[in-house]
Design a protein around this motif. Sequence first.
Motif, PDB file in Angstrom:
ATOM      1  N   THR A 102       0.700  -1.042  -0.036  1.00 11.90           N
ATOM      2  CA  THR A 102      -0.225  -0.178   0.018  1.00 11.90           C
ATOM      3  C   THR A 102       0.859   1.066  -0.003  1.00 11.90           C
ATOM      4  O   THR A 102       1.959   1.299   0.184  1.00 11.90           O
ATOM      5  CB  THR A 102      -0.906  -0.010   1.243  1.00 11.90           C
ATOM      6  OG1 THR A 102      -0.221   0.242   2.205  1.00 11.90           O
ATOM      7  CG2 THR A 102      -1.831  -1.322   1.164  1.00 11.90           C
ATOM      8  N   ARG A 126       1.552   9.448   8.474  1.00  9.85           N
ATOM      9  CA  ARG A 126       0.239  10.436   8.247  1.00  9.85           C
ATOM     10  C   ARG A 126       0.937  11.806   8.121  1.00  9.85           C
ATOM     11  O   ARG A 126       0.449  12.221   7.336  1.00  9.85           O
ATOM     12  CB  ARG A 126      -0.351  10.372   9.667  1.00  9.85           C
ATOM     13  CG  ARG A 126      -1.543  11.068   9.720  1.00  9.85           C
ATOM     14  CD  ARG A 126      -2.153  11.106  10.858  1.00  9.85           C
ATOM     15  NE  ARG A 126      -2.500   9.840  11.455  1.00  9.85           N
ATOM     16  CZ  ARG A 126      -2.309   9.292  12.446  1.00  9.85           C
ATOM     17  NH1 ARG A 126      -1.352   9.673  13.139  1.00  9.85           N
ATOM     18  NH2 ARG A 126      -2.635   7.974  12.826  1.00  9.85           N
ATOM     19  N   ASP A 130       0.186  13.850   4.786  1.00 14.04           N
ATOM     20  CA  ASP A 130      -0.126  15.506   4.579  1.00 14.04           C
ATOM     21  C   ASP A 130       0.740  16.463   4.037  1.00 14.04           C
ATOM     22  O   ASP A 130       0.153  17.297   3.283  1.00 14.04           O
ATOM     23  CB  ASP A 130      -0.440  15.575   6.150  1.00 14.04           C
ATOM     24  CG  ASP A 130      -1.550  14.886   6.795  1.00 14.04           C
ATOM     25  OD1 ASP A 130      -2.564  14.656   5.992  1.00 14.04           O
ATOM     26  OD2 ASP A 130      -1.589  15.048   8.143  1.00 14.04           O
ATOM     27  N   LEU A 134      -1.625  14.183   0.040  1.00 14.20           N
ATOM     28  CA  LEU A 134      -2.335  12.880  -0.178  1.00 14.20           C
ATOM     29  C   LEU A 134      -2.553  12.234   1.109  1.00 14.20           C
ATOM     30  O   LEU A 134      -2.504  10.968   1.149  1.00 14.20           O
ATOM     31  CB  LEU A 134      -1.458  12.115  -0.859  1.00 14.20           C
ATOM     32  CG  LEU A 134      -1.116  12.370  -2.292  1.00 14.20           C
ATOM     33  CD1 LEU A 134      -0.189  11.603  -3.040  1.00 14.20           C
ATOM     34  CD2 LEU A 134      -2.522  12.767  -3.322  1.00 14.20           C
ATOM     35  N   PRO A 135      -3.550  13.039   2.069  1.00 22.74           N
ATOM     36  CA  PRO A 135      -3.753  12.445   3.482  1.00 22.74           C
ATOM     37  C   PRO A 135      -4.682  11.228   3.512  1.00 22.74           C
ATOM     38  O   PRO A 135      -4.766  10.145   4.308  1.00 22.74           O
ATOM     39  CB  PRO A 135      -4.337  13.574   4.116  1.00 22.74           C
ATOM     40  CG  PRO A 135      -4.876  14.432   3.113  1.00 22.74           C
ATOM     41  CD  PRO A 135      -3.815  14.235   1.771  1.00 22.74           C
ATOM     42  N   ASP A 136      -5.303  10.964   2.330  1.00 27.76           N
ATOM     43  CA  ASP A 136      -6.487   9.928   2.335  1.00 27.76           C
ATOM     44  C   ASP A 136      -5.933   8.701   1.491  1.00 27.76           C
ATOM     45  O   ASP A 136      -6.837   7.861   1.098  1.00 27.76           O
ATOM     46  CB  ASP A 136      -7.796  10.432   2.089  1.00 27.76           C
ATOM     47  CG  ASP A 136      -8.196  11.552   3.036  1.00 27.76           C
ATOM     48  OD1 ASP A 136      -8.057  11.496   4.071  1.00 27.76           O
ATOM     49  OD2 ASP A 136      -8.768  12.450   2.658  1.00 27.76           O
ATOM     50  N   GLN A 137      -4.721   8.763   0.940  1.00 30.36           N
ATOM     51  CA  GLN A 137      -4.512   7.602  -0.064  1.00 30.36           C
ATOM     52  C   GLN A 137      -3.699   6.507   0.319  1.00 30.36           C
ATOM     53  O   GLN A 137      -3.315   5.631  -0.211  1.00 30.36           O
ATOM     54  CB  GLN A 137      -3.654   8.294  -1.007  1.00 30.36           C
ATOM     55  CG  GLN A 137      -4.308   9.613  -1.822  1.00 30.36           C
ATOM     56  CD  GLN A 137      -5.467   9.083  -2.458  1.00 30.36           C
ATOM     57  OE1 GLN A 137      -5.508   8.231  -3.312  1.00 30.36           O
ATOM     58  NE2 GLN A 137      -6.791   9.980  -2.450  1.00 30.36           N
ATOM     59  N   GLY A 138      -3.534   6.395   2.020  1.00 28.86           N
ATOM     60  CA  GLY A 138      -2.484   5.362   2.544  1.00 28.86           C
ATOM     61  C   GLY A 138      -2.995   3.829   2.266  1.00 28.86           C
ATOM     62  O   GLY A 138      -1.998   3.140   2.225  1.00 28.86           O
ATOM     63  N   ASP A 139      -4.170   3.666   2.047  1.00 29.37           N
ATOM     64  CA  ASP A 139      -4.648   2.362   1.849  1.00 29.37           C
ATOM     65  C   ASP A 139      -4.749   1.849   0.345  1.00 29.37           C
ATOM     66  O   ASP A 139      -4.941   0.767   0.280  1.00 29.37           O
ATOM     67  CB  ASP A 139      -6.093   2.219   2.637  1.00 29.37           C
ATOM     68  CG  ASP A 139      -6.103   2.303   4.229  1.00 29.37           C
ATOM     69  OD1 ASP A 139      -4.984   1.928   4.673  1.00 29.37           O
ATOM     70  OD2 ASP A 139      -7.074   2.784   4.766  1.00 29.37           O
ATOM     71  N   LYS A 140      -4.469   2.836  -0.525  1.00 29.64           N
ATOM     72  CA  LYS A 140      -4.440   2.384  -1.822  1.00 29.64           C
ATOM     73  C   LYS A 140      -3.367   1.893  -2.266  1.00 29.64           C
ATOM     74  O   LYS A 140      -2.133   1.997  -1.557  1.00 29.64           O
ATOM     75  CB  LYS A 140      -4.709   3.582  -2.613  1.00 29.64           C
ATOM     76  CG  LYS A 140      -6.234   4.196  -2.641  1.00 29.64           C
ATOM     77  CD  LYS A 140      -6.406   5.404  -3.797  1.00 29.64           C
ATOM     78  CE  LYS A 140      -7.844   5.808  -3.270  1.00 29.64           C
ATOM     79  NZ  LYS A 140      -8.121   6.984  -4.425  1.00 29.64           N
ATOM     80  N   GLN A 149       0.566  11.631  -8.506  1.00 29.08           N
ATOM     81  CA  GLN A 149       0.334  11.133  -7.142  1.00 29.08           C
ATOM     82  C   GLN A 149       1.654  10.059  -6.839  1.00 29.08           C
ATOM     83  O   GLN A 149       1.956  10.126  -5.773  1.00 29.08           O
ATOM     84  CB  GLN A 149      -1.055  10.508  -6.824  1.00 29.08           C
ATOM     85  CG  GLN A 149      -2.386  11.551  -7.066  1.00 29.08           C
ATOM     86  CD  GLN A 149      -3.509  10.663  -6.980  1.00 29.08           C
ATOM     87  OE1 GLN A 149      -3.586   9.514  -7.626  1.00 29.08           O
ATOM     88  NE2 GLN A 149      -4.534  11.264  -6.216  1.00 29.08           N
TER      89      GLN A 149
END
Length: 379
Positions: A102, A126, A130, A134-140, A149
């Motif tokens: 990930t 985290r 930030d 890309l704070p919300d892309q960690g699980d991709k 990106q």
Amino acid sequence: MRPMPSNTSSNDSYLRIRRLTKKFGEFTALADISLDVLEGEFVCFLGPSGCGKTTLLRAIAGLDIQSAGTVEQAGADISALPPSERDFGIVFQSYALFPNMTVARNVAYGLESQKRSRAEVRNRVRELLDLVGLPDQGDKYPAQLSGGQQQRIALARAIAMSPGLLLLDEPLSALDAKVRARLRYEVKALQRRLGITTIMVTHDQEEALTMADRIVVMNHGVIEQVGSPTDIYREPASVFVADFIGTMNFLAAEVAGDGGARDRGIRAGGLALACDTSGYSGGERVTAAIRPEDIVLLDSGSAEAAGPASPDGGFDARVGYVEFLGSFARVELDCEGVRLLMDLSMARAQHFGVTEGSTVRAAVPREAVRIYAGAPPDA
């Protein structure tokens, strides 16, 4: 005076390269390179393919150990250290992310290898996501991200260990033009925020001019010139630099009169131009270099000066073609068989009635003409 490249600095340097040479068999990729990089500076190695810029970056990283010379970082000689023992982070053109991990695990890779606590790693990841927006892309996974990106994630991974030196090997060249332009600004802003000493390799002159504090122009394994973007663009030290950076008019010319005085000039075909000929002899064959944006138009029948270089009120020229380039027009001028490209705003083109086949009066300010010994490139 004929300018010479200035490769080193008298100030205290974070990175010091001295007489570095790299050979591959009989081929010399780098020849006696000396350079200083200051702490917190953003330096671009710029040049055409095969000029040695990537080899120099790899020598700094220890990925290709030099044949001779030394590399010092923060006062320590790192010339013989393997990459794992050098203090740097690196970002490649190809992103080089682990596809089966990930985004968060990619960023955490170096931190986990140091056996830091899970909480510390999680907080650092985290913070870095930030930082790169890309704070919300960690699980991709990397394949789920765009190229821009992915390069942001590669950058986050490179700075995760808070290295003293950040190395960027053409990091934007695989991206499309709009993404590349946006990331140029983001990478530079991030570098300033972190204050990290950064070296970037690029063949893209626009990239270097917009991002670098200083540019190192390289050619055939040597440094041609080191300077600020303004210095490199406005005062190129050689015909190669003048030709490689931006668009340039080159004229085969001859020094008029006895030379050596500021009120002398040059003659190229039937075109006479005022310029500083100090250091050159009368009759000496030279190359004159003029930026297209430095050529100006004069009102018809007026000796309105474009600057002190136009005491004679300029010269008449026939317009060959007009190329629309959005905010400005590129115009081909023909004066006594001498071809010049001129850039001017669309508003000025309309004001002066610049159309194909028309005749205009133009002038070149004396300070806009630079001369070099020898023939023009491709002459």
